[in-house]
Design a protein around this motif. Structure first.
Motif, PDB file in Angstrom:
ATOM      1  N   CYS A  47       0.819  -1.211   0.000  1.00  0.00           N
ATOM      2  CA  CYS A  47       0.000   0.000   0.000  1.00  0.00           C
ATOM      3  C   CYS A  47       0.857   1.267   0.000  1.00  0.00           C
ATOM      4  CB  CYS A  47      -0.959  -0.008   1.191  1.00  0.00           C
ATOM      5  SG  CYS A  47      -2.159  -1.355   1.065  1.00  0.00           S
ATOM      6  N   TYR A  48       2.171   1.097   0.007  1.00  0.00           N
ATOM      7  CA  TYR A  48       3.097   2.217  -0.151  1.00  0.00           C
ATOM      8  C   TYR A  48       2.841   3.296   0.909  1.00  0.00           C
ATOM      9  CZ  TYR A  48       3.078  -0.524  -4.399  1.00  0.00           C
ATOM     10  OH  TYR A  48       3.094  -1.585  -5.268  1.00  0.00           O
ATOM     11  N   ASP A  49       2.400   4.484   0.490  1.00  0.00           N
ATOM     12  CA  ASP A  49       2.113   5.551   1.452  1.00  0.00           C
ATOM     13  C   ASP A  49       0.613   5.855   1.521  1.00  0.00           C
ATOM     14  OD1 ASP A  49       1.761   6.679  -1.026  1.00  0.00           O
ATOM     15  OD2 ASP A  49       2.888   8.515  -0.591  1.00  0.00           O
ATOM     16  N   SER A  50      -0.216   4.926   1.034  1.00  0.00           N
ATOM     17  CA  SER A  50      -1.644   5.200   0.902  1.00  0.00           C
ATOM     18  C   SER A  50      -2.488   4.489   1.959  1.00  0.00           C
ATOM     19  CB  SER A  50      -2.133   4.785  -0.495  1.00  0.00           C
ATOM     20  OG  SER A  50      -3.529   4.937  -0.609  1.00  0.00           O
ATOM     21  N   HIS A  82      -5.571   5.148   2.217  1.00  0.00           N
ATOM     22  CA  HIS A  82      -6.834   4.915   1.504  1.00  0.00           C
ATOM     23  C   HIS A  82      -6.811   3.542   0.826  1.00  0.00           C
ATOM     24  CE1 HIS A  82     -10.449   5.707  -0.809  1.00  0.00           C
ATOM     25  NE2 HIS A  82      -9.795   5.386  -1.912  1.00  0.00           N
ATOM     26  N   ARG A  83      -5.723   3.247   0.100  1.00  0.00           N
ATOM     27  CA  ARG A  83      -5.595   1.936  -0.543  1.00  0.00           C
ATOM     28  C   ARG A  83      -5.623   0.826   0.512  1.00  0.00           C
ATOM     29  NH1 ARG A  83      -3.517  -1.174  -4.853  1.00  0.00           N
ATOM     30  NH2 ARG A  83      -1.961  -2.704  -4.238  1.00  0.00           N
ATOM     31  N   ALA A  84      -4.913   1.051   1.613  1.00  0.00           N
ATOM     32  CA  ALA A  84      -4.871   0.052   2.672  1.00  0.00           C
ATOM     33  C   ALA A  84      -6.265  -0.200   3.252  1.00  0.00           C
ATOM     34  CB  ALA A  84      -3.910   0.498   3.768  1.00  0.00           C
ATOM     35  N   MET A  85      -7.013   0.860   3.486  1.00  0.00           N
ATOM     36  CA  MET A  85      -8.351   0.717   4.053  1.00  0.00           C
ATOM     37  C   MET A  85      -9.272  -0.030   3.101  1.00  0.00           C
ATOM     38  SD  MET A  85      -9.839   1.368   6.903  1.00  0.00           S
ATOM     39  CE  MET A  85      -8.850   2.693   7.606  1.00  0.00           C
ATOM     40  N   GLU A  86      -9.215   0.323   1.813  1.00  0.00           N
ATOM     41  CA  GLU A  86     -10.061  -0.343   0.819  1.00  0.00           C
ATOM     42  C   GLU A  86      -9.774  -1.845   0.767  1.00  0.00           C
ATOM     43  OE1 GLU A  86      -9.508   1.560  -2.967  1.00  0.00           O
ATOM     44  OE2 GLU A  86     -11.395   2.666  -2.753  1.00  0.00           O
ATOM     45  N   LEU A  87      -8.478  -2.187   0.719  1.00  0.00           N
ATOM     46  CA  LEU A  87      -8.113  -3.596   0.581  1.00  0.00           C
ATOM     47  C   LEU A  87      -8.288  -4.345   1.895  1.00  0.00           C
ATOM     48  CD1 LEU A  87      -5.047  -3.233  -1.796  1.00  0.00           C
ATOM     49  CD2 LEU A  87      -7.394  -3.867  -2.355  1.00  0.00           C
ATOM     50  N   GLY A  88      -8.075  -3.654   3.008  1.00  0.00           N
ATOM     51  CA  GLY A  88      -8.336  -4.265   4.299  1.00  0.00           C
ATOM     52  C   GLY A  88      -9.800  -4.625   4.451  1.00  0.00           C
ATOM     53  N   GLU A  89     -10.678  -3.742   4.009  1.00  0.00           N
ATOM     54  CA  GLU A  89     -12.116  -4.000   4.074  1.00  0.00           C
ATOM     55  C   GLU A  89     -12.529  -5.135   3.138  1.00  0.00           C
ATOM     56  OE1 GLU A  89     -13.956  -0.248   3.287  1.00  0.00           O
ATOM     57  OE2 GLU A  89     -13.607   0.515   5.319  1.00  0.00           O
ATOM     58  N   LYS A  90     -11.773  -5.298   2.050  1.00  0.00           N
ATOM     59  CA  LYS A  90     -12.066  -6.395   1.117  1.00  0.00           C
ATOM     60  C   LYS A  90     -11.638  -7.746   1.677  1.00  0.00           C
ATOM     61  CE  LYS A  90     -12.226  -4.430  -3.533  1.00  0.00           C
ATOM     62  NZ  LYS A  90     -11.665  -4.552  -4.895  1.00  0.00           N
ATOM     63  N   GLY A  91     -10.713  -7.711   2.655  1.00  0.00           N
ATOM     64  CA  GLY A  91     -10.292  -8.965   3.255  1.00  0.00           C
ATOM     65  C   GLY A  91      -8.816  -9.275   3.172  1.00  0.00           C
ATOM     66  N   ASP A 111      -5.179  -9.955   4.152  1.00  0.00           N
ATOM     67  CA  ASP A 111      -4.700 -10.484   5.431  1.00  0.00           C
ATOM     68  C   ASP A 111      -3.695  -9.560   6.094  1.00  0.00           C
ATOM     69  OD1 ASP A 111      -5.957 -13.256   5.680  1.00  0.00           O
ATOM     70  OD2 ASP A 111      -5.185 -13.272   3.633  1.00  0.00           O
ATOM     71  N   TYR A 112      -3.015  -8.751   5.309  1.00  0.00           N
ATOM     72  CA  TYR A 112      -2.156  -7.697   5.850  1.00  0.00           C
ATOM     73  C   TYR A 112      -1.911  -6.654   4.773  1.00  0.00           C
ATOM     74  CZ  TYR A 112       1.856  -9.737   3.344  1.00  0.00           C
ATOM     75  OH  TYR A 112       2.713 -10.204   2.373  1.00  0.00           O
ATOM     76  N   VAL A 113      -1.544  -5.464   5.222  1.00  0.00           N
ATOM     77  CA  VAL A 113      -1.165  -4.381   4.310  1.00  0.00           C
ATOM     78  C   VAL A 113       0.273  -3.990   4.627  1.00  0.00           C
ATOM     79  CG1 VAL A 113      -3.533  -3.562   4.098  1.00  0.00           C
ATOM     80  CG2 VAL A 113      -2.034  -2.549   5.835  1.00  0.00           C
ATOM     81  N   ALA A 114       1.018  -3.593   3.602  1.00  0.00           N
ATOM     82  CA  ALA A 114       2.420  -3.211   3.780  1.00  0.00           C
ATOM     83  C   ALA A 114       2.623  -1.752   3.411  1.00  0.00           C
ATOM     84  CB  ALA A 114       3.327  -4.097   2.926  1.00  0.00           C
ATOM     85  N   PHE A 115       3.291  -1.020   4.296  1.00  0.00           N
ATOM     86  CA  PHE A 115       3.611   0.390   4.065  1.00  0.00           C
ATOM     87  C   PHE A 115       5.118   0.556   3.917  1.00  0.00           C
ATOM     88  CE2 PHE A 115      -0.299   0.734   6.770  1.00  0.00           C
ATOM     89  CZ  PHE A 115      -1.124   1.358   5.846  1.00  0.00           C
ATOM     90  N   GLY A 116       5.539   1.532   3.085  1.00  0.00           N
ATOM     91  CA  GLY A 116       6.947   1.813   2.942  1.00  0.00           C
ATOM     92  C   GLY A 116       7.209   2.703   1.721  1.00  0.00           C
ATOM     93  N   ALA A 117       8.439   3.091   1.492  1.00  0.00           N
ATOM     94  CA  ALA A 117       9.617   2.658   2.244  1.00  0.00           C
ATOM     95  C   ALA A 117       9.898   3.612   3.407  1.00  0.00           C
ATOM     96  CB  ALA A 117      10.836   2.612   1.325  1.00  0.00           C
ATOM     97  N   THR A 139       7.700   5.363  -2.859  1.00  0.00           N
ATOM     98  CA  THR A 139       7.179   6.284  -1.859  1.00  0.00           C
ATOM     99  C   THR A 139       8.021   6.242  -0.599  1.00  0.00           C
ATOM    100  OG1 THR A 139       5.685   4.540  -1.084  1.00  0.00           O
ATOM    101  CG2 THR A 139       4.786   6.127  -2.666  1.00  0.00           C
ATOM    102  N   SER A 140       7.889   7.288   0.194  1.00  0.00           N
ATOM    103  CA  SER A 140       8.593   7.365   1.471  1.00  0.00           C
ATOM    104  C   SER A 140       7.572   7.660   2.565  1.00  0.00           C
ATOM    105  CB  SER A 140       9.649   8.474   1.420  1.00  0.00           C
ATOM    106  OG  SER A 140      10.285   8.614   2.668  1.00  0.00           O
TER     107      SER A 140
END
Length: 216
Positions: A114-117, A119-128, A130-136, A147-148
């Motif tokens: 999900c990089y720095d987003s 919003h993307r994390a929330m959308e995909l988390g709600e879809k199911g 199992d984990y979201v990854a943020f970075g770098a 992204t940073s």
């Protein structure tokens, strides 16, 4: 199978080097897994054939299964499902979350970059997911980061959701403290283990010790 921490501490999510020699890598990996420091392993090979990916899974999967460590394949849900991997990790330019879930089924792990987003994390988390990854979080030699981010993204995420989050990007034993303190569920590491001057086993132990120190 799910991606969990057995001791409620931030887990160590180890990524393989982008190139491995199957004549020697399984023994090297076994030594690292036997430290007890690794909670999840991602096979992330770059610029190799599908056959090489399959052979790598065949060699690595039994080592992970014997130690109850999930094996996640990067990018390729099709190969992951057919090869018996525990899950797949997909980025924005890989198979979509929906495609990956359709292929893997509900019983397998699907993680997403999900990089720095948030919003993307929330959308995909709600879809199911199992984990979201943020970075770098820090500069990395493994790949050019799109992204940073700062530990604040972890703090905000863990305040509003229980979907596990993985922090990735240039993380070492020396700089992981703020990320652990922010509440990351897992820290993804490549060079901090494989390029450690005293060997990969020492690298894994050093990171696990640093996580424990930051958790106190």
């Amino acid at each position: 199978m799910t991606i969990v921490n057995a001791d409620d501490q931030t887990g160590l999510y180890l990524l393989t080097p982008p190139k491995i020699d199957l004549a020697v890598f399984p023994d090297r990996l076994k030594s690292v897994l036997d430290t007890g420091a690794i909670d999840c392993l991602q096979l992330r090979l770059k610029d190799v054939s599908d056959d090489e990916i399959r052979k790598a899974i065949d060699a690595i999967l039994p080592l992970c299964a014997d130690r109850d460590i999930p094996l996640i394949l990067n990018d390729r849900p099709d190969i992951a499902k057919k090869s018996g991997a525990d899950g797949v990790h997909v980025g924005e330019e890989d198979a979509s979350y929906d495609e990956a879930r359709a292929i893997m089924g509900e019983e397998h792990i699907v993680g997403v970059s999900c990089y720095d987003s948030r919003h993307r994390a929330m959308e995909l988390g709600e879809k199911g997911a199992d984990y979201v990854a943020f970075g770098a979080f820090y500069p990395t030699q493994t790949k050019e980061a799109k992204t940073s981010v700062t530990p604040e993204i972890i703090e905000i995420w863990t305040t509003f959701t229980t979907v596990p989050c993985v922090a990735i990007g240039g993380i070492t034993a020396d700089n992981l403290g703020p990320i652990v303190e922010a509440g990351a569920d897992f820290i993804a590491v490549t060079g901090g283990v494989w390029n450690h001057p005293d060997g990969a086993e020492a690298g894994a132990k050093a990171i696990k010790a640093a996580i424990a120190a930051a958790s106190d």
